[in-house]
Design an enzyme around this catalytic site. Structure first.
Site, PDB file in Angstrom:
ATOM      1  CD  GLU A 276     -36.860 110.106  55.784  1.00 33.13           C
ATOM      2  OE1 GLU A 276     -37.480 109.013  55.850  1.00 33.13           O
ATOM      3  OE2 GLU A 276     -35.907 110.374  56.539  1.00 33.13           O
TER       4      GLU A 276
ATOM      5  NE  ARG B 101     -34.918 103.215  62.405  1.00 32.40           N
ATOM      6  CZ  ARG B 101     -35.280 103.352  63.693  1.00 32.40           C
ATOM      7  NH1 ARG B 101     -35.815 102.341  64.350  1.00 32.40           N
ATOM      8  NH2 ARG B 101     -35.116 104.511  64.309  1.00 32.40           N
TER       9      ARG B 101
ATOM     10  CD  GLU C  78     -40.484 103.637  60.790  1.00 30.28           C
ATOM     11  OE1 GLU C  78     -39.741 103.488  59.819  1.00 30.28           O
ATOM     12  OE2 GLU C  78     -40.153 104.266  61.821  1.00 30.28           O
TER      13      GLU C  78
END
Ligand SMILES: Cc1cc2nc3c(=O)[nH]c(=O)nc-3n(C[C@H](O)[C@H](O)[C@H](O)COP(=O)(O)OP(=O)(O)OC[C@H]3O[C@@H](n4cnc5c(N)ncnc54)[C@H](O)[C@@H]3O)c2cc1C
Ligand code: FES
Ligand code: FES
Lengths: 500, 756
Positions: free
Chosen positions: B230, B308, B716
């Protein structure tokens, strides 16, 4: 040659190299190729053939992305063996049939393995897929209807980080059920089988020079010991290579240079497993897979058979040798403790002759052995243990399969009229060389089995060793392993059970 | 609808003919690269002398920081990361110089002739030390609700502790790589293995001082990424681009496995410092938790990952009084980065450890404890998002039913009574996983769809294909809207010219965002085709209403008279002749999400994915070996677009987390050197690590808030299920030694050390 300054490096660009001019079949076609010394099959496929379906993910034999299949004649039969092309030197291909993913199936006409994997959704990113297809091809080309254990054993050397394992296993089971050798091995493969039997050409060395840069200049492949003797007489600084599963990792990853390599794997005299009066004799270029296929070993040396099943992966076992494991002299070489307790000895060969050495005396220090200059292991001699000898081995690893041991051990106990006549216990991974426990023998010999106190002996033996911490395990862990392995062996020996 | 259409590129992959960057013929004049990597974790560069290396025949150039034409900066959100450090080396394995040569071997040899002199600085590796010294990228973040202090002081019971999670190496099978090719007008075409084409473009444009429209980023596909590409790919793309810019020749960067493992960031280790208050029934009243992460040398994605983690500190449980404080710490490790779960698995592990402690303290059944605390529809999260469509109670019940829970527990107790050297254990973990990028603006995507004259289609989206099969799913969406058979749809490489400004393909949002953008594009075309279809059907005597026209299986018909069809390809040819545009750009942005960090409140997620897992394991007390005997998973997929893909994602995520929990041990020495930087020492699961039995039930939720065609994100959330194995092993250990402390990962070594 290590190049620590620019001048050395510039000089080495002018070295003379000897390429191996070899002939073999690639996906059904006979080809002749000039292989730079010690080039791997994977490099050959990529750089010379521009075939990129075979993938490189680690370049050290551990991932299986580079799996290809080799068909060759062994003991009068054609075998299809999966190997790691990143470690298998291309010069070894001479006279063999190399089958890669490009040979199997096309987009229009998938091979049954590909079709069944597609239907089972056995892939995600696809990077590992060619490797899995090839491993399955080798499996199904050799065994009809393999069982789950055979499937796992064939696939444990292929990593899939997307972890499509479950769906790959589903596909493999379906293939095993519904397909046989004839569906799996294409006609063009079978056509070449006959030609493999009759192949006779010799490979050649060809001189090259001029701004070339390779880590090796000569790669010899003698066919007979006499030929080897000649080569040795003329090449002072040479290194032996058998399978290359240790050596090529050093070249690929540690970037070591090996100016002259002598490949032993074609030496006819060293390929056999035989019975003699001294015991079972295993030639130095016998591979782990040869050992597993040998009826002799399975019936008379089951302990070795069972241990070898746990070494490396199927691909590695297909070309790694037992002698290589010994000569490599790693303190965690898996076979060393077992061979020690079995009282194995080595026949060593050099131009000046042959000598015998008990394996126990072979190791001097960390990766140092008693091998003399230009001397090689010719064969390993293993006396037959008595019928009811209690022999066990245990490998402690981080992962279930394809892992080097933190501690590996082997035990042999022989009993005569209720008393222990002989007791040997050896460990790898607890010192710079494989070690026998003296206490173990001392405490057990002469005792009736009822008098054994496993816990007490385990503690004493554990105190005998002083292991170190490294990436595979801490000192404390190793100490516990030593104790528990002894405990496990003795409990099983005494009670005939382990886990109740 | 074919529920499980095969992998759209399956045939390519299985025949070895799919294209991966750098696994292809060398380009004429192409230069190969090798790097000088820092041998120390923290130091000042005193001298970097490349003069000797440059004299080697075949070496084209040796590149260092001073060769960068633009700004030596590859950081994005927080701009703290140079491409090459000019003065301060920040981690072991940091690239300091790059050799460009005509062969890899020459480049490798030339690297050895670069002379580096440095002065070592004291390094920091551990969270505790970094935190003490205030080494944070940004100040502490906070989410708070209720009155934690009061609730803690009034609770019947309180417990406190510190829980840690270790790192994990991505080990994508395809290592980091990029090929850069010079184009006309100062263009640089980058074939780069990245999850974020836009980021690469933006960073390279700044680095080379070129407008973004000169930087073309193309990604055929990735051989696995899991978050590691990423941001992780940017530095290598920038290297190739720089080399290409300086030499005007094609340049290839291709990391070897050890180089990749040594130099690239990994999963963030986390530390949770917590205090929990609960009543005698096990109902949690208050949780005060600090989440600290080890971010490595540069900020990278550490802030978003911390966020997160904070959003998942409650996992699946309603807790009325909560305070969550988060700090991302700077250390001298390679910059840690995104990895499947993005901080959530770490936070959930910490919370589940807390629940385990509560269960132990109160001697409560683990499933009951979880049932008591599980979120119900209408509950409010600590950040004030309302939890809706929550079927956790049903899921837990389903799980108990599928696993025959009560009997299983009895069997385990019996087994443990009867076996001296072998014990079994079990564990249950539910999950509530928030879907959407928590950085709100990233929740957008585009798609470019062309229908060609023969009726076949070409689709490009913002998404990068990396095995999650966003391609298969987006093609399915187009097929659903336009009735084009899947084999007539090609999903193309990701390309910044075809689809610009693409958000990273991450956070499990790939299909939600890009499926919707694809749908938008396909529907635009459909709407344009409808009048023509109507008139063509009319010519065949079908006088139908436009609403009744169906596109299916390559044909178009009215639902009133399905026997009379026109071929889709005939319709398209006619459309072209009638000058109807057959290309469309689709766009989608996720509605209704926002978050304000100033107050720690908002609705960052479009919806949640719910599920739960149970694992039963057996351990050998003498060898430390374990075997996963049974795994049960109940997972909510919504209306799956492709059940085989979703099943593969669940199975794969489970095993990947299982690896993190059990065998993927990555020790580090005191100088900051990762010791297991090759597959011979870093062990990821093999096929032998599959559970003996795994049963997965996918339940369609009928959610109104689910995304494209009622489906839910899958990448995920199921990762969390793998944690059950760690807890089940701990449970087995506790059956013989209740106070044993099991380290993470639960290797044989950890298990034996816990027992002894
Ligand atoms: C993925 C992988 C997994 C592995 N797993 C295991 C494992 O589980 N357990 C384990 O023990 N090992 C393992 N190994 C190591 C290796 O496979 C074994 O040591 C193997 O037995 C080496 O045999 P070889 O023929 O390949 O040796 P080579 O690499 O050819 O040679 C090894 C060394 O021995 C020398 N040598 C070889 N043959 C002779 C001879 N006849 N006389 C004198 N010197 C000789 C060579 O010069 C070299 O120094 C693994 C290796 C890999 C790559
Ligand atoms: S590339 Fe990994 S085994 Fe050969
Ligand atoms: S499918 Fe991605 S590694 Fe196997």
């Amino acid at each position: 040659m290590e190049n620590h300054n620019a001048n050395d490096l510039i000089k080495s660009l002018q070295r003379i190299y000897y390429f191996n001019k070899i002939t073999f079949w690639l996906n059904g076609e006979l080809i002749t190729a000039e292989i730079p010394p010690a080039q791997t099959t994977l490099e050959f496929l990529h750089n010379n053939q521009h075939l990129y379906g075979t993938k490189c993910s680690c370049n050290e034999g551990d991932c299986g992305a580079c799996t290809v299949v080799i068909a060759q004649v062994k003991e009068g039969n054609i075998v299809y063996e999966a190997i790691n092309s990143c470690l298998y030197t291309a010069a070894k291909l001479h006279g063999k049939h190399l089958i890669t993913i490009e040979g199997l199936g096309t987009l229009e006409q998938l091979h049954p393995i590909q079709q069944v994997m597609l239907e089972n959704h056995s892939l995600q990113c696809g990077y590992c897929s060619p490797g899995f297809v090839m491993s399955l091809f080798a499996l199904l080309a050799n065994i009809s209807h393999p069982d789950e254990e055979e499937i796992l054993s064939a696939l444990e050397g292929n990593l899939c980080r997307c972890s499509s394992y479950q769906s790959i296993l589903r596909a493999a089971k379906e293939l095993s059920e519904n397909f046989t050798f004839n569906d799996i091995v294409p006609a063009w493969c079978r056509d070449i089988e006959k030609q493999l039997f009759s192949f006779k050409d010799a490979s050649k060395l060809i001189e090259k020079s001029g701004n070339l840069f390779y880590p090796c200049t000569h790669y010899f492949i003698p066919q007979k010991l006499s030929e080897l003797t000649d080569i040795l007489a003329n090449t002072p600084e040479s290194v032996f290579i058998a399978g290359g599963t240790d050596l090529m990792v050093r070249m690929n990853v540690q970037k070591e240079e090996m100016p002259v390599l002598i490949d032993l794997s074609e030496l006819q005299e060293l390929k056999q497993i035989t019975y003699t009066s001294r015991g079972i004799v295993i030639g130095a270029v016998v591979t782990y897979s040869d050992i597993l296929h040998s009826g002799i070993i399975k019936t008379d040396l089951l302990s070795l058979y069972e241990l070898v099943e746990k070494i490396a992966s199927k691909q590695i076992r297909n070309f790694a040798t037992l002698a290589g494991n010994i000569a490599n002299a790693s303190p965690i070489g898996d076979t060393l403790p077992l061979l020690s307790v079995l009282d194995a000895s080595l026949t060593l060969f050099s131009s000046t002759g042959i000598r015998e050495l008990p394996l126990r005396d072979f190791f001097l220090d960390y990766r140092k052995t008693r091998l003399n200059y230009q001397e090689l292991i010719k064969e390993i001699v293993i006396p037959l243990p008595t019928q009811d000898a209690f022999i066990r081995t245990y490998k402690a690893t981080k992962r279930k399969a394809v892992d080097i041991s933190a501690v590996v051990s082997a035990v042999k106990i022989e009993t005569e009229s209720g008393k222990i006549k002989e007791a040997k216990l050896a460990f790898g991974g607890v010192a710079t060389i494989p070690k026998l426990s003296h206490k173990f023998s001392e405490l057990l010999i002469g005792k009736p089995s009822e008098e054994i106190n496993p816990i007490e002996i385990a503690e004493i033996v554990s105190a005998e060793f002083n292991p170190i911490s490294d990436v595979r395990g801490s000192k404390e862990y190793r100490q516990i392993l030593i104790r528990n392995q002894v405990l496990n062996y003795l409990q099983e020996y005494v009670q005939g059970d382990t886990n109740e | 609808m074919n529920k499980s259409y095969p992998h759209i590129n399956g045939k390519l992959h299985l025949t070895g003919s799919s294209r991966f960057i750098a696994d292809e013929i060398p380009l004429p004049e192409m230069l190969y690269t090798k790097f000088l990597f820092s041998p120390v974790a923290h130091a000042n560069i005193m001298e970097l002398d490349t003069s000797e290396s440059i004299t080697i025949p075949g070496v084209e150039k040796v590149v260092t920081a001073s060769d960068i034409p633009g700004i030596n900066q590859i950081g994005l959100v927080i701009q703290d990361e140079p491409l090459f450090p000019e003065k301060e080396i920040m981690y072991m394995g940091q690239p300091l110089a790059m050799v460009l040569a005509t062969s890899e071997k020459i480049a490798e040899a030339a690297v050895k002739l670069i002379h580096l002199k440095y002065e070592e600085l004291p390094p920091i590796f551990e969270i505790d030390e970094a935190d003490e010294k205030g080494e944070w990228y940004i100040p502490e973040k906070k989410i708070e609700c209720g009155d934690v202090q009061k609730a803690l002081s009034e609770a019947d019971f309180t417990l406190q502790g510190i829980t840690e999670t270790p790192t994990q190496e991505h080990f994508y099978l395809e290592t980091q790589r990029c090929r850069a090719i010079p184009g006309e007008d100062r263009q640089i075409i980058l074939y780069t293995a990245t999850q974020s084409t836009m980021e690469v473009q933006e960073v390279v444009s700044r680095l080379l001082n070129l407008p973004a429209n000169r930087i073309i980023v193309e990604v055929p596909r990735l051989g696995g990424a899991f978050g590691g590409k990423e941001r992780g790919a940017t530095i290598w793309a920038a290297m190739a681009a720089l080399g290409c810019f300086l030499t005007h020749k094609p340049v290839q960067v291709l990391l070897e496995r050890e180089e990749d493992m040594r130099s690239t960031g990994k999963r963030h280790p986390f530390q949770g410092r917590w205090k929990v208050g609960f009543d005698a029934k096990g109902k949690i009243e208050a949780l005060d938790i600090e989440l600290l992460s080890n971010g490595g040398a540069y900020a990278d994605l550490s802030i978003a990952i911390l966020e997160r983690a904070m959003f998942h500190a409650d996992n699946a449980y309603f807790i009325p009084n909560v305070r969550i404080r988060g700090r991302a710490c700077r250390t001298n490790l390679p910059p840690n980065t995104a990895f499947r779960g993005f901080g959530a698995p770490q936070a959930i592990f910490i919370l589940e450890s807390i629940l385990d402690e509560i269960a132990k303290k109160l001697e409560l059944d683990p499933i009951k404890l979880r049932q008591i605390n599980a979120y119900r529809s209408g509950d409010i999260t600590p950040y004030e998002q309302k939890v809706i469509e929550c079927n956790l109670p049903d899921i837990l019940e389903r799980l108990a039913f599928n696993s025959n829970y009560d009997q299983l527990k009895e069997e385990i107790e019996k087994y443990n009574d009867e076996h001296r050297n072998s014990k079994q254990g079990l564990s249950i973990i539910p999950v509530k996983f928030g879907i959407s990028f928590t950085t709100t603006h990233l929740n957008q995507a585009s798609a470019l769809l062309w229908i060609y004259i023969d009726g076949t289609a070409s689709l490009t989206t913002s998404a990068v294909e990396m095995g999650q099969e966003v391609s298969t799913k987006c093609a399915t969406v187009v097929s659903k809207v336009l009735g084009i058979p899947l084999e007539n749809i090609r999903v193309e490489s990701s390309n910044s010219q075809r689809v610009g400004n693409a958000s990273p393909t991450a956070a499990s949002t790939g299909t939600d965002l890009n499926g919707n953008a694809s749908r938008n594009a396909a529907e635009k075309i459909r709407v344009r085709l409808l009048p023509l279809a109507q008139s063509m059907l009319k010519n065949q005597g079908i006088d139908g209403n436009m609403e009744k026209i169906c596109f299916k299986d390559g044909t178009v018909f009215s639902s009133d008279s399905p026997e009379t069809k026109i071929e889709f390809k005939d319709l398209i040819r006619q459309a072209y002749l009638s000058r109807i545009p057959l290309g469309a750009n689709g766009y989608y942005s996720t509605p209704g999400i926002s978050f304000d960090w100033n107050i720690g409140r908002g609705s960052p997620f479009q919806y949640f994915v719910f599920g739960a897992a149970l694992a039963q394991v057996q351990i050998d007390l003498l060898t430390g070996e374990h075997q996963v005997l049974k795994v049960f998973i109940v997972h909510e997929t919504g209306i799956s677009l492709n059940e085989a893909i979703d099943l593969g994602q669940i199975e794969g995520a489970f095993i990947q987390c299982y690896g993190w929990c059990t065998c993927e041990d990555l020790p580090r020495d005191t100088t900051g050197h990762y010791l297991a930087i090759n597959p011979s020492t870093y062990k990821i699961p093999t096929i032998r690590d599959l559970p003996s039995k795994i049963q997965i039930e996918m339940i369609p939720s009928g959610s109104k808030y689910a995304s494209i065609f009622g489906s839910k994100a899958i990448g995920e959330p199921p990762f969390i299920y793998g944690l059950t194995v760690w807890f089940a092993i701990q449970n087995a250990i506790h059956s013989v030694k209740p106070d044993a402390i099991l380290k993470f990962p639960a290797t044989r070594e950890s298990i034996l050390l816990a027992l002894n």
